[in-house]
Design a protein around this motif. Structure first.
Motif, short mmCIF file in Angstrom:
data_model
loop_
_atom_site.label_atom_id
_atom_site.label_comp_id
_atom_site.label_asym_id
_atom_site.label_seq_id
_atom_site.Cartn_x
_atom_site.Cartn_y
_atom_site.Cartn_z
N LYS A 215 12.71 13.14 22.63
CA LYS A 215 11.75 14.11 21.80
C LYS A 215 10.48 13.15 20.67
CE LYS A 215 11.84 18.72 19.60
NZ LYS A 215 12.24 19.40 18.88
N VAL A 216 11.23 12.18 20.83
CA VAL A 216 10.67 11.46 20.00
C VAL A 216 9.42 9.89 20.23
CG1 VAL A 216 10.29 10.28 17.25
CG2 VAL A 216 11.50 12.72 18.88
N LYS A 217 8.80 9.72 20.32
CA LYS A 217 8.04 8.62 20.58
C LYS A 217 7.09 7.85 19.40
CE LYS A 217 6.37 9.40 25.53
NZ LYS A 217 5.79 9.24 26.25
N LEU A 218 7.77 6.35 18.81
CA LEU A 218 7.58 5.49 17.87
C LEU A 218 5.81 4.87 18.45
CD1 LEU A 218 7.20 4.03 15.26
CD2 LEU A 218 8.60 2.53 16.71
N LYS A 219 4.80 5.19 17.29
CA LYS A 219 3.44 5.53 18.41
C LYS A 219 2.86 4.19 17.01
CE LYS A 219 -1.24 6.81 18.23
NZ LYS A 219 -2.06 5.94 19.98
N MET A 220 2.92 4.37 16.17
CA MET A 220 2.37 3.70 14.22
C MET A 220 3.78 2.82 13.71
SD MET A 220 -0.35 5.30 11.75
CE MET A 220 -1.49 5.25 13.19
N LEU A 221 2.96 1.74 13.30
CA LEU A 221 3.57 1.05 12.49
C LEU A 221 2.68 0.92 10.85
CD1 LEU A 221 6.16 -0.46 11.23
CD2 LEU A 221 5.39 -2.76 11.81
N HIS A 222 3.20 1.60 9.74
CA HIS A 222 2.17 1.61 8.78
C HIS A 222 2.70 0.41 7.46
CE1 HIS A 222 0.50 3.82 5.07
NE2 HIS A 222 -0.19 4.61 5.92
N PHE A 223 1.67 -0.58 7.15
CA PHE A 223 1.53 -0.94 5.98
C PHE A 223 0.33 -0.92 5.35
CE2 PHE A 223 -0.76 -5.42 4.72
CZ PHE A 223 0.63 -5.21 4.30
N PHE A 224 1.16 -0.58 4.05
CA PHE A 224 -0.13 -0.62 2.45
C PHE A 224 0.60 -0.87 1.20
CE2 PHE A 224 -1.21 1.56 -1.19
CZ PHE A 224 -2.41 1.78 -0.99
N ILE A 225 0.06 -1.93 0.88
CA ILE A 225 0.31 -2.10 -0.14
C ILE A 225 -0.51 -1.75 -2.00
CG2 ILE A 225 1.64 -4.77 0.49
CD1 ILE A 225 -1.30 -6.22 -0.38
N ASN A 226 -0.78 -1.61 -3.45
CA ASN A 226 -0.85 -1.74 -4.20
C ASN A 226 -1.70 -2.12 -5.05
OD1 ASN A 226 0.69 0.97 -4.35
ND2 ASN A 226 1.85 -0.12 -5.80
N THR A 227 -1.72 -3.52 -4.49
CA THR A 227 -3.27 -3.88 -4.90
C THR A 227 -4.11 -3.91 -4.31
OG1 THR A 227 -2.24 -5.94 -3.91
CG2 THR A 227 -1.52 -5.83 -5.88
N GLY A 228 -4.09 -3.50 -2.62
CA GLY A 228 -5.11 -3.28 -2.02
C GLY A 228 -5.10 -4.29 -1.00
N ILE A 229 -6.64 -4.35 0.23
CA ILE A 229 -6.76 -5.43 0.54
C ILE A 229 -7.67 -6.84 -0.09
CG2 ILE A 229 -8.40 -6.14 2.91
CD1 ILE A 229 -7.88 -3.27 3.78
N ARG A 230 -7.21 -7.39 -0.69
CA ARG A 230 -7.51 -9.00 -1.41
C ARG A 230 -7.18 -10.01 -0.90
NH1 ARG A 230 -10.64 -6.83 -5.75
NH2 ARG A 230 -9.06 -4.36 -6.70
N ASP A 231 -8.45 -10.63 -0.86
CA ASP A 231 -8.40 -12.36 -0.43
C ASP A 231 -7.11 -13.08 -1.55
OD1 ASP A 231 -8.39 -14.45 0.50
OD2 ASP A 231 -10.66 -15.01 0.66
N THR A 232 -5.83 -12.97 -1.19
CA THR A 232 -5.00 -13.45 -3.01
C THR A 232 -3.86 -14.03 -1.73
OG1 THR A 232 -3.82 -11.63 -2.56
CG2 THR A 232 -5.11 -11.92 -4.54
N ALA A 233 -2.83 -15.07 -1.44
CA ALA A 233 -2.06 -15.23 -0.83
C ALA A 233 -0.82 -14.08 -1.21
CB ALA A 233 -1.24 -16.20 -1.81
N TYR A 234 -0.74 -13.20 -1.74
CA TYR A 234 0.36 -11.92 -1.63
C TYR A 234 0.23 -11.37 -1.02
CZ TYR A 234 2.42 -7.36 -2.71
OH TYR A 234 3.09 -5.96 -2.60
N TYR A 235 -1.44 -11.01 -0.56
CA TYR A 235 -1.54 -9.74 1.12
C TYR A 235 -1.38 -10.66 2.12
CZ TYR A 235 -4.28 -7.07 3.98
OH TYR A 235 -4.36 -6.28 5.08
N TRP A 236 -1.84 -12.18 1.79
CA TRP A 236 -1.59 -12.36 3.39
C TRP A 236 -0.46 -12.47 3.87
CZ3 TRP A 236 -5.78 -11.35 5.80
CH2 TRP A 236 -6.73 -11.96 4.95
N ASN A 237 0.84 -12.74 2.78
CA ASN A 237 1.74 -13.20 3.40
C ASN A 237 2.51 -11.93 3.44
OD1 ASN A 237 4.44 -14.47 2.75
ND2 ASN A 237 5.27 -13.36 1.19
#
Length: 484
Positions: A215-237
């Motif tokens: 009955k179910v198909k997996l379509k999407m993987l969802h990724f989000f972090i609280n700091t937002g999209i920023r050019d930091t080592a944490y985000y890229w990791n």
């Protein structure tokens, strides 16, 4: 010696800027004569400049289109608007002019989606991405939307029980996504987000609950972090860890074809704001491409969920400085004719900064001040201790009114502040104006909501409105004292 306010701005920032310029010693915002707005509608005043919403949506679409082309990326891009940033009809109507999709976070969001579908604002092909922890009403509303034929409604599984709850009330096959419980920055008080399922458990969750479920198909993987999209080592990791999960799932799940990288694009919070959106998007698309090519799996379609970026820079608030209080030899308090806690509560709740500029008197001498609101709460202020920079404004003069504007306040402030409800110390909510442009580019304005009245607040509090006749009748009543 240069002591005028305009001199201070000129020697500190690049000015004028895209949205800010001076004309006749008065500030203009996107070509809006703010002093004329004040003359017409008064202050305090809140406003929404609707064309900025469409502008930002189309900027992001262009950046992703350019990045996809530059990287020969085989996937598509879809722009979703997070309704929680601002649920207002005028915001959704403007955003939906631009062929976008919707992200929801609670049960009533689905009612808004259905209302907009009835009006023809949302097509049946639009994606409705359902995030958040799902209580019974949210589950029921999602099921109702899917059962009525909206096949692109994608519930994002937040915990291990939700899939069974959805399966019990959705009549036919449906698609889902899984939210990753990302790890937080080291400075956080906890290690892992309360939302979603842990990195290490996602593959086993798919194998146990989705893989053999017809009955179910997996379509999407969802990724989000609280700091937002920023050019930091944490985000890229964290993005790299997300891609490893996507690749592991993709190898065993052919239906998985989308990666939702969430939102978190920053918006301008000072005249010194500097963020290279195109660079960040290029790097994200490139990192996804490299990881998938190395693993020999197809690249995913990319979804984003931009809330503050969509609507934040459309909003503003204007106040008048009522009075200046010299509390000691160093501190001057400029008292505004409203409250920070009630009108832009993020300044109080999370120490958020906004662009703050005087509307008039730019050729006058300036002074360092603190800004105070009308409530009797000691936290109703905006100053250099709570924010990064000192506040300088044209010198207070009783006979020369000073108006100040806070800009890019369009996300979250109304809902956090309780729009239409009680305000701290019963400070009334200011008038709210919608600003648009007609087909010829001319500005148009309309009152969305007048300033709150005492009758509205008393009604919320449960008081009955007392007529003049009732006041007279009450005052004429005799008082009887029991002689016993």
């Amino acid at each position: 010696m240069k002591t005028k306010y305009i001199d201070l701005i000129d020697q500190t920032f690049h000015f004028p800027q895209e949205e800010f310029k001076l004309e006749d010693n008065q500030l203009q915002f996107h070509g809006i004569n703010l002093m004329e707005l004040i003359a017409q509608y008064g202050a305090p005043l809140k406003f929404t400049y609707l064309p900025k919403i469409s502008e930002n949506i189309n900027r992001a679409k262009y950046w992703f289109k350019s990045a996809i082309k530059a990287n020969n990326y085989a996937g598509d891009y879809s722009y979703c608007y997070c309704t929680k940033s601002s649920h207002f009809r005028h915001v959704l109507n403007e955003a939906l002019k631009n062929d976008i999709h919707i992200e929801t976070s609670s049960a009533f969001d689905i009612d808004i989606v259905e209302n907009l579908k009835t009006q023809g604002k949302i097509s049946s092909n639009a994606y409705v991405i359902c995030n958040g922890f799902k209580r019974d009403q949210y589950i029921q509303n999602i099921a109702r939307l899917i059962n009525k034929g909206h096949r692109n409604c994608i519930p994002i599984i937040d915990n291990y029980e939700e899939l069974d709850l959805l399966s019990n009330v959705i009549n036919e096959d449906f698609q889902v996504g899984i939210r990753i419980a990302s790890e937080e920055e080291p400075k956080f008080e906890f290690y892992t987000s309360r939302l979603g399922i842990g990195y290490r458990n996602i593959v086993s969750f798919y194998n146990n609950q989705i893989k053999n479920n017809p009955k179910v198909k997996l379509k999407m993987l969802h990724f989000f972090i609280n700091t937002g999209i920023r050019d930091t080592a944490y985000y890229w990791n964290e993005l790299l860890k997300c891609l490893k999960v996507y690749i592991s799932l993709k190898k065993i799940c052919p239906s998985l074809d989308s990666l939702n990288i969430g939102g978190g694009f920053p918006i301008k919070n000072s005249l010194a704001f500097d963020y290279d959106y195109q660079y960040m998007i290029n790097e994200i698309v490139n990192q996804i491409q490299i990881a998938c090519e190395e693993a020999r799996v197809d690249v995913p379609n990319i979804f984003t969920e931009f809330g503050s970026f969509t609507v934040g820079e459309s909003g503003g608030a204007i106040y008048e400085v009522l009075y200046q209080k010299q509390q000691n030899d160093r501190e001057k308090w400029n008292m505004i004719n409203s409250s920070f806690i009630t009108t832009i509560p993020d300044t109080w709740a999370i120490n958020k900064r906004f662009v703050m500029l005087p509307v008039n008197r730019w050729q006058d001498e300036y002074e360092r001040v603190l800004l105070g609101g009308l409530t009797c709460d000691s936290d109703d202020y905006y100053n250099s201790e709570q924010h990064m920079n000192a506040i300088y404004l044209p010198k207070y003069k009783k006979d020369k009114p000073l108006y100040i504007g806070f800009f890019n306040t369009g996300a979250y402030q109304e809902t956090i502040g309780g729009f239409g409800g009680l305000q701290h110390c019963l400070i009334p909510q200011p008038k709210h104006i919608l600003i648009d442009r007609d087909e010829n580019g001319n500005l148009t304005t309309e009152v969305f909501a007048p300033q709150q009245t005492s009758e509205q607040l008393l009604s919320i509090l449960g008081y009955q409105k007392i007529t003049k006749e009732e006041v007279v009748e009450y005052s004429q009543k005799e008082t009887f004292i029991n002689p016993n």
